[in-house]
Write an enzyme that holds these catalytic residues in place. Structure first.
Site, PDB file in Angstrom:
ATOM      1  N   VAL A 183       2.817  26.455  16.507  1.00 54.75           N
ATOM      2  CA  VAL A 183       2.175  25.210  16.087  1.00 54.75           C
ATOM      3  C   VAL A 183       1.051  24.745  17.004  1.00 54.75           C
ATOM      4  O   VAL A 183       0.376  23.768  16.692  1.00 54.75           O
ATOM      5  CB  VAL A 183       3.211  24.062  15.961  1.00 54.75           C
ATOM      6  CG1 VAL A 183       4.173  24.334  14.813  1.00 54.75           C
ATOM      7  CG2 VAL A 183       3.959  23.865  17.276  1.00 54.75           C
ATOM      8  N   TYR A 184       0.828  25.417  18.138  1.00 53.40           N
ATOM      9  CA  TYR A 184      -0.228  24.972  19.033  1.00 53.40           C
ATOM     10  C   TYR A 184      -1.587  25.068  18.343  1.00 53.40           C
ATOM     11  O   TYR A 184      -1.968  26.129  17.848  1.00 53.40           O
ATOM     12  CB  TYR A 184      -0.240  25.799  20.317  1.00 53.40           C
ATOM     13  CG  TYR A 184       0.877  25.482  21.280  1.00 53.40           C
ATOM     14  CD1 TYR A 184       1.720  24.383  21.082  1.00 53.40           C
ATOM     15  CD2 TYR A 184       1.099  26.270  22.402  1.00 53.40           C
ATOM     16  CE1 TYR A 184       2.739  24.095  21.974  1.00 53.40           C
ATOM     17  CE2 TYR A 184       2.116  25.981  23.300  1.00 53.40           C
ATOM     18  CZ  TYR A 184       2.944  24.899  23.074  1.00 53.40           C
ATOM     19  OH  TYR A 184       3.958  24.608  23.960  1.00 53.40           O
ATOM     20  N   THR A 185      -2.286  23.946  18.341  1.00 58.89           N
ATOM     21  CA  THR A 185      -3.571  23.791  17.638  1.00 58.89           C
ATOM     22  C   THR A 185      -3.504  24.416  16.245  1.00 58.89           C
ATOM     23  O   THR A 185      -4.403  25.113  15.812  1.00 58.89           O
ATOM     24  CB  THR A 185      -4.741  24.369  18.468  1.00 58.89           C
ATOM     25  OG1 THR A 185      -4.474  25.735  18.809  1.00 58.89           O
ATOM     26  CG2 THR A 185      -4.967  23.559  19.721  1.00 58.89           C
TER      27      THR A 185
END
Length: 360
Positions: free
Chosen positions: A59-61
């Site tokens: 889910v990072y960026t």
């Protein structure tokens, strides 16, 4: 100690750098990250300095972080020479009840998607990003074992999970013959030490490598923030920073700044050096948004704190632990010490009076 002074992750044979490059800031999709070009440059410099451990999440960026990493190694090569860690749990699909979490369905789908974005056949270290109280731990550990058996994952770990659940998962893996946890990823810094109550002792007991996240408390310990500028300085991470700009924090910062001045180095390096000196810590995760931040953070490996400086930082940031820790150490008959074992006073039987006590 340079970045290529590799250490084993817990009791596993996986060798990683003493500082891990966190890629949460790779990609500008959240409004404060690095561009693709800048992210690639930071990654290249970290690798050139001998680093081999990179941490990201699905889910990072919004998946962009994984894609930046995948594109880099696809173009530059060298994927097999690095340890890539990513995570499952977070959902990229609003409204889908199975889009996130730690169920078998969600995890296997997340793994396949991460593999595609990372442009790789395997993940070196696969983290459960957060405890999923709605999924039985047996289901999660069984699915993780299947991923390891299939070769899509090499090692597994837990992030942001209660110690009692970590213990349950690890013992379950032992009894079932499943892949064991190799590491814990937890928030740990001079401003977040409550993990010393349960999680750090659990990691030491079960042989889990500890990889602290936010060792600079979202930049609060970087030296950027002071009493004078707290109300005027711009914090790009918003409440992650401003909510911590309190008097207790400034008291810790006072000691941090003093130690940095005495050591002729930066507050960020001192804060990182303190974390690295704590029992159980294997590799701290540094989140560098700029090249300057990366180089300053890496220099923490050359920062040597004196026992006096470490003690001052310990005292200034001493946490209040949950029951029963303070009670055991200071309350009533439990405070009576017996013989010295491994440098610590052992507790005598609290129900047995000392020679000079009156019987109850």
């Amino acid at each position: 100690m340079p970045l290529d002074h590799y250490v084993t992750l817990g009791r596993s044979g996986l060798r990683v750098s003493p500082l891990c490059l966190g890629a949460m800031t790779f990609g500008g999709d959240w409004g404060w990250g690095s561009s693709d070009k800048d992210s690639a440059a930071i990654l290249a410099r970290y690798l050139a300095l001998g680093g081999n451990f990179i941490d990201t999440a699905n889910v990072y960026t919004k998946g962009h972080s994984e894609k930046i990493l995948g594109d880099y190694f696809d173009q530059q090569g060298g994927r097999d020479r690095v340890v890539i860690a990513t995570k499952f749990f977070g959902s990229l699909y609003t409204g889908d009840p199975n889009g996130g979490g730690a169920s078998r369905k969600s995890m296997l789908a997340a793994c396949e998607q991460s593999l595609r974005r990372l442009k790789t056949d395997y993940i070196d270290l696969y983290w459960m990003h957060c405890w999923d109280k709605f999924t039985p731990i047996e289901e999660t550990m069984s699915a993780l074992d299947d991923l390891v058996s299939s070769g899509k994952v090499r090692y597994i770990g837990f992030s942001d999970t209660p110690a009692w659940k970590v213990a349950e998962a690890q013992l379950l893996a032992r009894f079932r013959g499943w892949a064991p946890l190799a590491a814990l990823q937890i928030e740990y810094s001079l401003l977040e030490r409550t993990v010393e109550g349960e999680l750090i002792p659990a990691a030491l007991e079960f042989g889990l490598g500890v990889t602290p996240w936010s060792p600079l408390k979202s930049g609060v310990l970087s030296g950027k923030y002071t009493r004078k500028n707290a109300k005027t300085v711009e914090a790009k991470r918003g409440a992650w920073v401003t909510s911590n700009l309190t008097e207790p924090t400034f008291k810790v910062l006072d000691v941090l700044f003093a130690a940095a001045k005495e050591a002729k180095t930066s507050p960020a390096r001192v804060a990182l050096a303190w974390v690295q000196a704590q029992p159980g810590v294997t590799s701290s995760i540094i989140g560098a948004r700029t090249m300057e931040q990366l180089l300053d953070n890496v220099a923490a490996l050359e920062t040597k704190l004196t026992p006096k400086q470490l003690t001052a930082l310990d005292e200034a940031s001493k946490p209040t632990l949950n029951f029963p820790f303070d009670f055991i150490r200071s309350a009533g008959p439990f405070a009576r010490s017996g013989t010295t074992i491994n440098g610590e006073k052992s507790l005598v039987n609290p129900l047995a009076p000392a020679d000079d006590d009156e019987r109850y």
